[in-house]
Design an enzyme around this catalytic site. Structure first.
Site, short mmCIF file in Angstrom:
data_model
loop_
_atom_site.label_atom_id
_atom_site.label_comp_id
_atom_site.label_asym_id
_atom_site.label_seq_id
_atom_site.Cartn_x
_atom_site.Cartn_y
_atom_site.Cartn_z
N HIS A 196 20.85 -55.60 48.23
CA HIS A 196 21.97 -54.69 48.56
C HIS A 196 21.97 -54.23 50.01
O HIS A 196 22.78 -53.37 50.36
CB HIS A 196 21.94 -53.46 47.67
CG HIS A 196 22.29 -53.73 46.25
ND1 HIS A 196 23.59 -53.68 45.78
CD2 HIS A 196 21.53 -54.06 45.20
CE1 HIS A 196 23.59 -53.95 44.49
NE2 HIS A 196 22.35 -54.19 44.11
N LYS B 12 31.03 -41.10 52.09
CA LYS B 12 29.95 -42.03 51.80
C LYS B 12 28.65 -41.36 52.19
O LYS B 12 28.68 -40.30 52.83
CB LYS B 12 30.12 -43.33 52.60
CG LYS B 12 30.39 -43.06 54.11
CD LYS B 12 30.71 -44.33 54.88
CE LYS B 12 32.09 -44.88 54.65
NZ LYS B 12 32.13 -46.08 53.83
N ARG B 13 27.49 -41.95 51.83
CA ARG B 13 26.23 -41.35 52.29
C ARG B 13 26.22 -41.30 53.81
O ARG B 13 26.84 -42.10 54.49
CB ARG B 13 25.04 -42.18 51.77
CG ARG B 13 24.70 -41.95 50.32
CD ARG B 13 24.42 -40.50 49.96
NE ARG B 13 23.15 -40.01 50.44
CZ ARG B 13 22.01 -40.01 49.76
NH1 ARG B 13 21.98 -40.45 48.52
NH2 ARG B 13 20.89 -39.54 50.29
N LYS C 25 26.62 -46.10 59.42
CA LYS C 25 27.98 -45.88 58.92
C LYS C 25 28.87 -45.19 59.96
O LYS C 25 30.06 -45.11 59.82
CB LYS C 25 27.95 -45.09 57.61
CG LYS C 25 27.25 -45.84 56.46
CD LYS C 25 27.22 -45.01 55.19
CE LYS C 25 26.36 -45.60 54.08
NZ LYS C 25 27.01 -46.66 53.30
N THR D 204 31.93 -50.06 48.49
CA THR D 204 32.78 -50.11 47.30
C THR D 204 33.81 -48.98 47.35
O THR D 204 34.87 -49.08 46.75
CB THR D 204 31.93 -49.97 46.00
OG1 THR D 204 30.96 -48.93 46.20
CG2 THR D 204 31.23 -51.26 45.67
N LYS E 116 37.99 -48.67 46.29
CA LYS E 116 38.64 -47.59 45.54
C LYS E 116 39.86 -47.07 46.32
O LYS E 116 40.93 -46.83 45.75
CB LYS E 116 37.66 -46.44 45.27
CG LYS E 116 36.53 -46.85 44.35
CD LYS E 116 35.32 -45.92 44.43
CE LYS E 116 34.09 -46.66 43.89
NZ LYS E 116 32.81 -46.05 44.27
C1 NBG Z 1 24.30 -50.40 49.12
C2 NBG Z 1 25.02 -50.93 50.34
C3 NBG Z 1 26.52 -50.93 50.13
C4 NBG Z 1 26.86 -51.67 48.85
C5 NBG Z 1 26.08 -51.08 47.70
C6 NBG Z 1 26.31 -51.82 46.40
C7 NBG Z 1 21.95 -49.74 48.93
C8 NBG Z 1 20.53 -50.13 49.12
N1 NBG Z 1 22.88 -50.60 49.31
O1 NBG Z 1 27.16 -51.55 51.21
O2 NBG Z 1 24.68 -50.13 51.45
O3 NBG Z 1 28.23 -51.60 48.58
O4 NBG Z 1 24.70 -51.14 47.96
O5 NBG Z 1 26.03 -53.16 46.53
O6 NBG Z 1 22.23 -48.67 48.41
#
Ligand code: NBG
Length: 792
Positions: free
Chosen positions: A333, A521-522, A527, A629, A633
């Site tokens: 991920h 987002k986080r 980011k 993601t 949305k």
């Molecule tokens: C996150 C990515 C995102 C991705 C999501 C789901 C982790 C380690 N990775 O870009 O930063 O959409 O995973 O795949 O949380």
């Protein structure tokens, strides 16, 4: 679901009585919530059991994940059961408001961000597409922390004790024991039903809770050593007490290793036991089970499986390893280096010595294999699972797993050709792409009921909900003024709803006439929330100079949590809070722009934000956001993407048209070319506008209260450190393009019809981002499982 109002009503009454000793009109909303949850469970349990029996006849996939960011369950379950308005009406007759009852439910926030939410979307899509898919996770008592924002803009963290779990079913008869070197704990499964939309299937998410074998030490207790008496018991409960609140960065923590082993040991024991019951013979497990490792967190499942086979079932090591190679698959991920999980061998030995031995043996076999293939010693060192007494979890997952996938095309390509290139050369056949998706049930049907109803009206039925590619038919309305107007009216109403919610929870009144430009987002440097903030400050300076500047009103909304130990991320939140105070309190700009950092961004907040957004900000440094993601949305809810060519943004604009979105900035190949040559100081010195906003960090424009945090941010952009070049995320390099693109947004927004057309094109082309599509691809290309549908 067959719905009998009286049955549900009587059940609610009964559960209120036997569980809480109250009559309905005396019950609190939480009590009604739980009673209603039980009433519904009672109705669906037969179908749930039937689904289980049906799946027993099929190969199943198991999704093991340290995180499931489920959010609330009630509303979504009612939607999927098709009884939302029926329950609403029933409650009304009882003088109750469904909304209030929904609000009594806390989010099951058992995840950090995208990875955990993806797992949740996959569960729902797995059920809706009738796939024999089961989730395994940890039932943390405390999910991700609750975030507040202080008046000075800084983040404050509070524990979030998750109490409402209206559908969780404790299954004590299925408890297993997890063994650590010097103590054992009980793992108790809690099953959550995952209800399909438009089908009778009900899938299972099984979450493990750790509990002590004995509540307290009676002898110590009698000796009045009360703390000592519960020490062991607390040690056991600690394992599932709290979610590790980190997103992407991994930190080696003993407790986290315990959690990981607890999760995989309980899950593997459970599925092995089940396989034995049904099929007897364990050598056939690979024909009946595929196990997906959601990132490296559950990778210990591989040695644990081998341990169970070899130590408990008398299978030979080679056979067990050969079988493991047919069972496990791994999803990556992120490419961020700091996120690659590594565990010190000594730690593993201390906690789970047998597992350490098995990892050593797997590694030894793997190295032999490489030698046979003619690899040199240095090449072998690079591939080794154990390096310098450290276990590289991704290496273990790739060496043994039969499939490795990234989560968007660009990300999968980067894995293949850059990050994991050597592995790709070794095992080209293992590498795949599975572009992420989101479930349209939660992210449209439930959260945006206005748009849902309108789409069904336009398309003449609701088939699109289970086949989101049908949204494409909406394209025919792209020149239909009435439809465009209706879509914009819906957006406006959604904005009003958000305005009311924000007034209530943040105490701030926003203007629904303004553009809602949202980045949620986080918090992470890659980011680039800071770039967005710099842009806003620059716009503010220009407005002050020229109050008549012709721009539409804009509201910039930020939201997202920073890992409590990630100082720079927290400094960025504070900085945004500071510029927000500066801008919002300045009357000379006539309220033309407003900035808000919402508190405690989570699934439930997202459900209100997504339908109300005009602009979706997705501005990560190219190559760094694996997929994203949230971007999907927003798109599905008719926002345009303002973003870099990164992650799934690439596929979003391919689908909806670049002309219907706002793409800007350096691309991966530009960054490659710049690498080693980039000098952020040049941008800073040559561009007075850049200099001015960057210097706002240190020139007294805003204040960090003397902590030095803002100076550190300034340094990160211009000075760097021994381990990091200045401005590694290319904020200054992308500033100009950002600014030019935002101007394009302002111009575009003035042409109402054209704006509506862009929104429509985004909605119409969001079909491929349904997680139904994603999960069916996993089923076909990785798991080799097929849908199994309960007959009507
Ligand atoms: C996150 C990515 C995102 C991705 C999501 C789901 C982790 C380690 N990775 O870009 O930063 O959409 O995973 O795949 O949380």
């Amino acid at each position: 679901m067959k719905f009998d109002k009286n049955v549900i009503k009587q059940s609610i009454e009964r559960y209120c009585k036997v569980k809480y000793g109250v009559k309905i009109d005396e019950a609190s909303n939480v009590q009604i919530l739980n009673a209603l949850g039980l009433a519904i469970l009672e109705e669906i349990i037969p179908e749930w059991e039937e689904t289980e029996q049906l799946y027993d006849k099929h190969k199943r996939a198991y999704y093991i994940s340290a995180e499931f960011l489920m959010g609330r369950a009630l509303g979504n379950n009612l939607i999927n059961l098709g009884i939302y308005s029926e329950i609403e009406e029933l409650l009304k007759e009882l003088n109750l408001d469904l909304n209030d009852v929904e609000n009594a439910e806390e989010d099951a926030a058992l995840g950090n961000g995208g990875l955990g939410r993806l797992a949740a979307c996959f569960m729902e899509s797995g059920a809706t597409t009738d796939l024999p898919l089961q989730g395994y996770g940890i039932r943390y008592s405390n999910g991700i922390f609750k975030q507040g924002i202080r008046p000075d803009g800084s983040q404050i963290e509070e524990v979030e004790n998750w109490k409402s779990d209206p559908f969780g079913l404790r299954k004590e008869n299925l408890e297993v024991e997890v063994e650590f070197k010097d103590f054992n704990v009980k793992a108790i499964p809690y099953d959550t039903p995952i209800i399909a939309y438009g089908s009778r299937n009900i899938n299972t998410l099984r979450l493990w809770q750790s509990e002590p074998k004995v509540e307290f030490d009676f002898v110590l207790f009698n000796g009045q050593a009360y703390d000592e008496a519960v020490k062991e018991s607390n040690r056991a409960k600690d394992i599932s007490r709290v979610l590790y609140p980190n997103d992407t960065n991994e930190q080696g923590k003993l407790l986290r290793l315990k959690q990981q082993y607890f999760l995989v040991s309980a899950s593997l024991q459970d599925l092995v036991r089940k396989h034995k019951q049904i099929h007897g013979d364990l050598s056939t497990l690979p024909e009946w089970a595929a196990i997906q490792l959601n990132d490296t967190h559950p990778t210990l499942a591989i040695p644990e499986y081998i341990r169970l086979m070899v130590d408990h079932e008398g299978m030979g090591f080679s056979e067990a390893l050969a079988n493991a190679k047919k069972i496990f698959a791994y999803t990556n991920h992120t490419i961020l280096k700091e996120a690659l999980e590594k565990w010190n061998m000594d730690l593993i030995k201390k906690l789970i010595p047998r597992i350490a031995k098995i990892i050593e043996k797997i590694n030894w076999e793997f190295i032999e294999e490489l030698k046979e293939k003619g690899y040199s010693a240095s090449q072998i060192d690079h591939y080794s699972i154990i390096q310098y007494n450290t276990v590289h979890m991704a290496n273990l997952a790739i060496a043994v797993g039969y499939a490795v996938n990234g989560v968007a095309q660009l990300h999968s390509d980067l894995l293949k050709y850059v990050e994991l290139n050597s592995w790709f050369k070794l095992f080209p056949e293992k590498f795949q792409n599975k572009t992420n998706g989101i479930t349209p049930r939660r992210w449209l049907n439930y959260s945006n009921r206005r748009l849902t109803a309108y789409i069904s009206e336009l398309l003449g039925n609701e088939d699109w909900v289970r086949d989101l590619s049908k949204l494409k038919e909406l394209e025919k309305y792209v020149n239909d003024d009435a439809v465009l107007k209706n879509i914009m009216d819906i957006k406006y109403k959604n904005k009003e709803s958000l305005v009311n919610y924000i007034k209530e929870v943040e105490g701030v009144r926003l203007d629904p006439e303004s553009i809602f430009d949202i980045q949620v987002k986080r918090l992470h440097e890659y980011k680039r929330q800071l770039l967005n903030a710099f842009y806003i400050l620059d716009l503010y300076y220009r407005l002050k100079e020229n109050p008549d500047m012709d721009i539409p009103k804009v509201t910039f909304i930020f939201g997202g949590k920073a890992f409590p130990g990630y100082a720079r991320a927290k400094a960025i939140i504070k900085y945004i809070g500071q510029i927000s105070n500066l801008i919002n309190n300045d009357e000379t700009i006539n309220g033309k722009i407003k900035v808000l950092y919402i508190q405690n961004y989570r699934v439930t907040y997202a459900e209100k934000l997504m339908p109300a957004a005009d602009v979706s900000k997705q501005i990560s440094t190219a190559g760094k956001e694996a997929s994203g993601t949230g971007n999907m949305k927003f798109m599905l809810n008719g926002a345009v993407t303002f973003g870099t060519y990164d992650g799934a943004n690439v596929e979003i604009v391919q689908a909806a048209g670049e002309e219907n979105n706002f793409i800007f900035g350096l691309r991966v190949e530009d960054i490659d070319k710049l690498s080693g040559k980039y000098n952020s100081r040049e941008y800073y010195e040559k561009n007075p506008d850049i200099k001015k906003v960057v210097d706002s960090l240190v020139d007294g424009t805003v204040s960090d209260g003397g902590s030095g945090e803002f100076q550190d941010l300034w340094n990160s952009l211009l000075v760097g450190s021994s381990w990091e070049a200045p401005d590694t995320y290319y904020l200054l390099a992308d500033f100009k393009a950002f600014k030019q693109t935002e101007e394009k947004v302002f111009v575009a927004y003035k042409n109402k019809k054209h704006w509506a057309q862009m929104c429509l094109m985004n909605i119409a082309n969001a079909g491929e981002f349904s997680s139904d599509r994603t999960i069916l691809e996993y089923a076909k290309d990785i798991w080799n499982i097929k849908p199994a549908t309960l007959s009507l």
